[in-house]
Write a protein that holds these residues in place. Structure first.
Motif, PDB file in Angstrom:
ATOM      1  N   LEU A   5       0.650   0.433 -11.006  1.00  0.00           N
ATOM      2  CA  LEU A   5      -0.729   0.008 -10.763  1.00  0.00           C
ATOM      3  C   LEU A   5      -1.060  -1.341 -11.402  1.00  0.00           C
ATOM      4  CD1 LEU A   5      -2.775   3.329 -11.039  1.00  0.00           C
ATOM      5  CD2 LEU A   5      -2.215   2.029  -8.977  1.00  0.00           C
ATOM      6  N   HIS A   6      -0.370  -1.693 -12.431  1.00  0.00           N
ATOM      7  CA  HIS A   6      -0.619  -2.972 -13.111  1.00  0.00           C
ATOM      8  C   HIS A   6      -0.111  -4.174 -12.311  1.00  0.00           C
ATOM      9  CE1 HIS A   6       3.537  -2.063 -14.155  1.00  0.00           C
ATOM     10  NE2 HIS A   6       3.693  -3.368 -14.343  1.00  0.00           N
ATOM     11  N   GLN A   7       0.734  -3.939 -11.341  1.00  0.00           N
ATOM     12  CA  GLN A   7       1.280  -5.055 -10.561  1.00  0.00           C
ATOM     13  C   GLN A   7       0.230  -5.604  -9.607  1.00  0.00           C
ATOM     14  OE1 GLN A   7       4.937  -3.967  -8.609  1.00  0.00           O
ATOM     15  NE2 GLN A   7       6.078  -3.966 -10.521  1.00  0.00           N
TER      16      GLN A   7
ATOM     17  N   ILE B 231       0.878  -1.164   0.000  1.00  0.00           N
ATOM     18  CA  ILE B 231       0.000   0.000   0.000  1.00  0.00           C
ATOM     19  C   ILE B 231       0.914   1.211   0.000  1.00  0.00           C
ATOM     20  CG2 ILE B 231      -1.750   1.321   1.234  1.00  0.00           C
ATOM     21  CD1 ILE B 231      -2.748  -1.288   2.460  1.00  0.00           C
ATOM     22  N   ALA B 232       0.951   1.908  -1.117  1.00  0.00           N
ATOM     23  CA  ALA B 232       1.753   3.121  -1.242  1.00  0.00           C
ATOM     24  C   ALA B 232       0.833   4.319  -1.058  1.00  0.00           C
ATOM     25  CB  ALA B 232       2.436   3.179  -2.599  1.00  0.00           C
ATOM     26  N   ILE B 233       1.251   5.248  -0.225  1.00  0.00           N
ATOM     27  CA  ILE B 233       0.458   6.441   0.045  1.00  0.00           C
ATOM     28  C   ILE B 233       1.328   7.650  -0.264  1.00  0.00           C
ATOM     29  CG2 ILE B 233      -0.999   7.643   1.714  1.00  0.00           C
ATOM     30  CD1 ILE B 233      -0.829   5.007   3.424  1.00  0.00           C
TER      31      ILE B 233
ATOM     32  N   HIS C  42      -1.411  -1.306  -4.238  1.00  0.00           N
ATOM     33  CA  HIS C  42      -2.498  -0.352  -4.017  1.00  0.00           C
ATOM     34  C   HIS C  42      -1.882   1.025  -3.834  1.00  0.00           C
ATOM     35  CE1 HIS C  42      -5.107  -3.830  -3.190  1.00  0.00           C
ATOM     36  NE2 HIS C  42      -4.041  -4.313  -2.591  1.00  0.00           N
ATOM     37  N   LEU C  43      -2.480   2.025  -4.467  1.00  0.00           N
ATOM     38  CA  LEU C  43      -1.952   3.387  -4.403  1.00  0.00           C
ATOM     39  C   LEU C  43      -3.037   4.330  -3.907  1.00  0.00           C
ATOM     40  CD1 LEU C  43       0.304   5.438  -4.966  1.00  0.00           C
ATOM     41  CD2 LEU C  43      -0.513   5.527  -7.351  1.00  0.00           C
ATOM     42  N   ILE C  44      -2.696   5.098  -2.879  1.00  0.00           N
ATOM     43  CA  ILE C  44      -3.595   6.102  -2.308  1.00  0.00           C
ATOM     44  C   ILE C  44      -2.874   7.443  -2.374  1.00  0.00           C
ATOM     45  CG2 ILE C  44      -4.852   6.837  -0.250  1.00  0.00           C
ATOM     46  CD1 ILE C  44      -4.585   3.927   0.787  1.00  0.00           C
ATOM     47  N   ALA C  45      -3.590   8.491  -2.729  1.00  0.00           N
ATOM     48  CA  ALA C  45      -3.036   9.840  -2.680  1.00  0.00           C
ATOM     49  C   ALA C  45      -3.694  10.584  -1.521  1.00  0.00           C
ATOM     50  CB  ALA C  45      -3.302  10.576  -3.991  1.00  0.00           C
ATOM     51  N   GLY C  46      -2.922  11.429  -0.863  1.00  0.00           N
ATOM     52  CA  GLY C  46      -3.450  12.219   0.243  1.00  0.00           C
ATOM     53  C   GLY C  46      -2.885  11.782   1.584  1.00  0.00           C
ATOM     54  N   LEU C  47      -1.592  11.565   1.649  1.00  0.00           N
ATOM     55  CA  LEU C  47      -0.937  11.112   2.881  1.00  0.00           C
ATOM     56  C   LEU C  47      -1.272  12.031   4.039  1.00  0.00           C
ATOM     57  CD1 LEU C  47       1.178   9.283   4.292  1.00  0.00           C
ATOM     58  CD2 LEU C  47       2.935  10.880   3.493  1.00  0.00           C
TER      59      LEU C  47
END
Length: 140
Positions: free
Chosen positions: A80-82, A62-64, A86-91
């Motif tokens: 994202l294809h991996q 989970i990358a933020i 999971h990718l979230i923006a807004g740390l």
């Protein structure tokens, strides 16, 4: 399957969030920080690639990142294809704490969804919130 977290930001925000999390929740494992642009000789593309290459492919990540569509976020979008990425923006601190205190949740998408819903409620214009509460008390 193990779950890893990456906090990534322009400058040292990511490290600061981790410091605050550990002050509140104690020492954490499997959390990595990426502080981009603090060393002019570091290439953010290479930083992201090296960090992700160091994590087992079968584990969840989970990358933020700090800002949606910012340069740091854009570097992670390439992954994202991996599977299990999971990718979230807004740390922010409430989001991270929400993820970590519910880490036993096996369904990562549910974990992320619930943490996002919960942390949105922590963003308040306090002048308005407190004034509304005081008015509600007067009306009661």
């Amino acid at each position: 399957m193990k779950r890893h977290y990456i906090f990534a930001s322009h400058g040292t925000l990511a490290r600061g969030v981790l410091d605050s999390v550990e002050l509140i929740l104690g020492k954490q494992q499997d959390i990595y920080t990426l502080c981009a642009y603090v060393d002019e000789h570091q290439d953010v593309t290479r930083q992201v690639a090296e960090l992700l290459a160091g994590l087992p492919a079968q584990d969840e990540v989970i990358a933020i990142t700090d800002i949606f569509a910012g340069s740091v976020n854009n570097e992670f979008i390439r992954y994202l294809h991996q599977p299990n990425f999971h990718l979230i923006a807004g740390l922010n601190l409430p989001l991270v704490i929400g993820l970590l205190i519910s880490a036993d949740e096996q369904d990562t998408e549910k974990l992320i969804h619930d943490a996002l819903l919960s942390c949105r409620e922590t963003i308040q214009y306090c002048n308005h919130t407190i004034a509304s509460a005081v008015q509600a008390d007067k009306d009661f």
